[in-house]
Write a protein that holds these residues in place. Structure first.
Motif, PDB file in Angstrom:
ATOM      1  N   VAL A  13       0.848  -1.201   0.000  1.00 54.34           N
ATOM      2  CA  VAL A  13       0.000   0.000   0.000  1.00 54.34           C
ATOM      3  C   VAL A  13       0.881   1.248   0.000  1.00 54.34           C
ATOM      4  O   VAL A  13       0.620   2.210  -0.743  1.00 54.34           O
ATOM      5  CB  VAL A  13      -0.976  -0.005   1.199  1.00 54.34           C
ATOM      6  N   ASP A  14       1.938   1.235   0.815  1.00 52.33           N
ATOM      7  CA  ASP A  14       2.857   2.374   0.838  1.00 52.33           C
ATOM      8  C   ASP A  14       3.465   2.595  -0.544  1.00 52.33           C
ATOM      9  O   ASP A  14       3.592   3.731  -1.009  1.00 52.33           O
ATOM     10  CB  ASP A  14       3.970   2.150   1.867  1.00 52.33           C
ATOM     11  N   PHE A  15       3.832   1.513  -1.195  1.00 51.31           N
ATOM     12  CA  PHE A  15       4.410   1.618  -2.535  1.00 51.31           C
ATOM     13  C   PHE A  15       3.389   2.186  -3.523  1.00 51.31           C
ATOM     14  O   PHE A  15       3.697   3.079  -4.298  1.00 51.31           O
ATOM     15  CB  PHE A  15       4.911   0.253  -3.004  1.00 51.31           C
ATOM     16  N   LEU A  16       2.166   1.686  -3.484  1.00 54.21           N
ATOM     17  CA  LEU A  16       1.116   2.206  -4.365  1.00 54.21           C
ATOM     18  C   LEU A  16       0.845   3.690  -4.117  1.00 54.21           C
ATOM     19  O   LEU A  16       0.542   4.439  -5.047  1.00 54.21           O
ATOM     20  CB  LEU A  16      -0.183   1.422  -4.177  1.00 54.21           C
ATOM     21  N   ASN A  17       0.964   4.099  -2.883  1.00 58.68           N
ATOM     22  CA  ASN A  17       0.726   5.504  -2.552  1.00 58.68           C
ATOM     23  C   ASN A  17       1.789   6.421  -3.153  1.00 58.68           C
ATOM     24  O   ASN A  17       1.599   7.635  -3.200  1.00 58.68           O
ATOM     25  CB  ASN A  17       0.637   5.699  -1.036  1.00 58.68           C
ATOM     26  N   GLN A  18       2.871   5.860  -3.640  1.00 57.55           N
ATOM     27  CA  GLN A  18       3.929   6.631  -4.291  1.00 57.55           C
ATOM     28  C   GLN A  18       3.755   6.643  -5.816  1.00 57.55           C
ATOM     29  O   GLN A  18       4.699   6.905  -6.552  1.00 57.55           O
ATOM     30  CB  GLN A  18       5.291   6.038  -3.936  1.00 57.55           C
ATOM     31  N   HIS A  19       2.551   6.364  -6.290  1.00 58.58           N
ATOM     32  CA  HIS A  19       2.291   6.214  -7.719  1.00 58.58           C
ATOM     33  C   HIS A  19       2.759   7.426  -8.541  1.00 58.58           C
ATOM     34  O   HIS A  19       3.321   7.259  -9.612  1.00 58.58           O
ATOM     35  CB  HIS A  19       0.801   5.929  -7.979  1.00 58.58           C
ATOM     36  N   LYS A  20       2.551   8.634  -8.039  1.00 55.54           N
ATOM     37  CA  LYS A  20       2.949   9.832  -8.799  1.00 55.54           C
ATOM     38  C   LYS A  20       4.465   9.911  -8.945  1.00 55.54           C
ATOM     39  O   LYS A  20       4.974  10.295  -9.995  1.00 55.54           O
ATOM     40  CB  LYS A  20       2.401  11.088  -8.139  1.00 55.54           C
ATOM     41  N   LYS A  21       5.171   9.494  -7.923  1.00 54.75           N
ATOM     42  CA  LYS A  21       6.635   9.489  -7.953  1.00 54.75           C
ATOM     43  C   LYS A  21       7.151   8.572  -9.065  1.00 54.75           C
ATOM     44  O   LYS A  21       8.206   8.802  -9.645  1.00 54.75           O
ATOM     45  CB  LYS A  21       7.160   9.018  -6.589  1.00 54.75           C
ATOM     46  N   HIS A  22       6.382   7.550  -9.389  1.00 57.38           N
ATOM     47  CA  HIS A  22       6.767   6.578 -10.414  1.00 57.38           C
ATOM     48  C   HIS A  22       6.126   6.859 -11.774  1.00 57.38           C
ATOM     49  O   HIS A  22       6.200   6.037 -12.688  1.00 57.38           O
ATOM     50  CB  HIS A  22       6.429   5.157  -9.947  1.00 57.38           C
ATOM     51  N   GLY A  23       5.449   7.996 -11.887  1.00 59.11           N
ATOM     52  CA  GLY A  23       4.913   8.421 -13.174  1.00 59.11           C
ATOM     53  C   GLY A  23       3.501   7.957 -13.490  1.00 59.11           C
ATOM     54  O   GLY A  23       3.077   8.014 -14.653  1.00 59.11           O
ATOM     55  N   PHE A  24       2.751   7.505 -12.506  1.00 60.65           N
ATOM     56  CA  PHE A  24       1.382   7.049 -12.727  1.00 60.65           C
ATOM     57  C   PHE A  24       0.400   8.085 -12.209  1.00 60.65           C
ATOM     58  O   PHE A  24       0.643   8.734 -11.195  1.00 60.65           O
ATOM     59  CB  PHE A  24       1.148   5.700 -12.033  1.00 60.65           C
ATOM     60  N   LYS A  25      -0.734   8.223 -12.908  1.00 62.33           N
ATOM     61  CA  LYS A  25      -1.709   9.242 -12.502  1.00 62.33           C
ATOM     62  C   LYS A  25      -2.459   8.848 -11.237  1.00 62.33           C
ATOM     63  O   LYS A  25      -2.910   9.708 -10.488  1.00 62.33           O
ATOM     64  CB  LYS A  25      -2.679   9.560 -13.635  1.00 62.33           C
ATOM     65  N   ASP A  26      -2.604   7.534 -11.011  1.00 68.42           N
ATOM     66  CA  ASP A  26      -3.279   7.072  -9.799  1.00 68.42           C
ATOM     67  C   ASP A  26      -2.843   5.643  -9.474  1.00 68.42           C
ATOM     68  O   ASP A  26      -2.116   5.012 -10.231  1.00 68.42           O
ATOM     69  CB  ASP A  26      -4.799   7.175  -9.932  1.00 68.42           C
ATOM     70  N   LYS A  27      -3.306   5.164  -8.334  1.00 66.66           N
ATOM     71  CA  LYS A  27      -2.921   3.820  -7.880  1.00 66.66           C
ATOM     72  C   LYS A  27      -3.438   2.741  -8.832  1.00 66.66           C
ATOM     73  O   LYS A  27      -2.762   1.741  -9.074  1.00 66.66           O
ATOM     74  CB  LYS A  27      -3.444   3.571  -6.463  1.00 66.66           C
ATOM     75  N   SER A  28      -4.622   2.958  -9.392  1.00 62.97           N
ATOM     76  CA  SER A  28      -5.188   1.966 -10.307  1.00 62.97           C
ATOM     77  C   SER A  28      -4.334   1.813 -11.559  1.00 62.97           C
ATOM     78  O   SER A  28      -4.098   0.694 -12.025  1.00 62.97           O
ATOM     79  CB  SER A  28      -6.615   2.352 -10.696  1.00 62.97           C
ATOM     80  N   ALA A  29      -3.856   2.930 -12.093  1.00 59.49           N
ATOM     81  CA  ALA A  29      -3.005   2.867 -13.290  1.00 59.49           C
ATOM     82  C   ALA A  29      -1.719   2.109 -12.988  1.00 59.49           C
ATOM     83  O   ALA A  29      -1.241   1.318 -13.805  1.00 59.49           O
ATOM     84  CB  ALA A  29      -2.697   4.281 -13.778  1.00 59.49           C
ATOM     85  N   MET A  30      -1.174   2.329 -11.809  1.00 62.44           N
ATOM     86  CA  MET A  30       0.048   1.633 -11.415  1.00 62.44           C
ATOM     87  C   MET A  30      -0.211   0.131 -11.258  1.00 62.44           C
ATOM     88  O   MET A  30       0.585  -0.694 -11.725  1.00 62.44           O
ATOM     89  CB  MET A  30       0.580   2.224 -10.110  1.00 62.44           C
ATOM     90  N   ALA A  31      -1.316  -0.226 -10.630  1.00 62.29           N
ATOM     91  CA  ALA A  31      -1.661  -1.635 -10.448  1.00 62.29           C
ATOM     92  C   ALA A  31      -1.925  -2.313 -11.800  1.00 62.29           C
ATOM     93  O   ALA A  31      -1.477  -3.442 -12.031  1.00 62.29           O
ATOM     94  CB  ALA A  31      -2.884  -1.774  -9.537  1.00 62.29           C
ATOM     95  N   ARG A  32      -2.621  -1.625 -12.707  1.00 58.41           N
ATOM     96  CA  ARG A  32      -2.879  -2.203 -14.032  1.00 58.41           C
ATOM     97  C   ARG A  32      -1.573  -2.437 -14.791  1.00 58.41           C
ATOM     98  O   ARG A  32      -1.395  -3.471 -15.438  1.00 58.41           O
ATOM     99  CB  ARG A  32      -3.809  -1.284 -14.837  1.00 58.41           C
ATOM    100  N   ALA A  33      -0.644  -1.487 -14.701  1.00 60.62           N
ATOM    101  CA  ALA A  33       0.646  -1.637 -15.381  1.00 60.62           C
ATOM    102  C   ALA A  33       1.420  -2.827 -14.805  1.00 60.62           C
ATOM    103  O   ALA A  33       2.044  -3.597 -15.551  1.00 60.62           O
ATOM    104  CB  ALA A  33       1.465  -0.358 -15.252  1.00 60.62           C
ATOM    105  N   ALA A  34       1.366  -2.990 -13.494  1.00 63.92           N
ATOM    106  CA  ALA A  34       2.071  -4.110 -12.857  1.00 63.92           C
ATOM    107  C   ALA A  34       1.464  -5.443 -13.275  1.00 63.92           C
ATOM    108  O   ALA A  34       2.188  -6.404 -13.569  1.00 63.92           O
ATOM    109  CB  ALA A  34       2.021  -3.954 -11.338  1.00 63.92           C
ATOM    110  N   ILE A  35       0.145  -5.514 -13.329  1.00 64.98           N
ATOM    111  CA  ILE A  35      -0.524  -6.753 -13.730  1.00 64.98           C
ATOM    112  C   ILE A  35      -0.227  -7.063 -15.194  1.00 64.98           C
ATOM    113  O   ILE A  35       0.046  -8.212 -15.550  1.00 64.98           O
ATOM    114  CB  ILE A  35      -2.037  -6.668 -13.454  1.00 64.98           C
ATOM    115  N   LYS A  36      -0.249  -6.039 -16.044  1.00 72.74           N
ATOM    116  CA  LYS A  36       0.059  -6.250 -17.462  1.00 72.74           C
ATOM    117  C   LYS A  36       1.479  -6.768 -17.634  1.00 72.74           C
ATOM    118  O   LYS A  36       1.734  -7.686 -18.411  1.00 72.74           O
ATOM    119  CB  LYS A  36      -0.128  -4.940 -18.239  1.00 72.74           C
TER     120      LYS A  36
END
Length: 77
Positions: A13-36
């Motif tokens: 959860v802490d990692f997902l909360n850093q989504h903007k730092k990793h270039g994602f607009k939100d946590k869902s976009a980051m999770a979708r990219a990881a699953i893909k």
């Protein structure tokens, strides 16, 4: 888009909360990219295992090698 409910560790959860730092607009976009990415890695692994199996069969089957070599002789360059 569909929604899913699942549990995560506090560290995840802490990692997902850093989504903007990793270039994602939100946590869902980051999770979708990881699953893909995981899907692509698993598919690549299945293809590699399949290629290894075909290679093993080819190496052990002299008749198959003969057929392949005979077919390749007529193949245009």
């Amino acid at each position: 888009m569909l929604q899913a409910k699942f549990s995560l560790t506090e560290e995840q959860v802490d990692f997902l909360n850093q989504h903007k730092k990793h270039g994602f607009k939100d946590k869902s976009a980051m999770a979708r990219a990881a699953i893909k990415r995981l899907q692509e890695e698993l598919e690549h692994q299945r293809l590699r295992e399949s290629a290894d199996l075909y290679s093993e069969v080819y190496a052990e089957d002299s008749e198959l090698r003969e057929w392949t070599e005979a077919a390749a002789e007529d193949w245009p360059e």
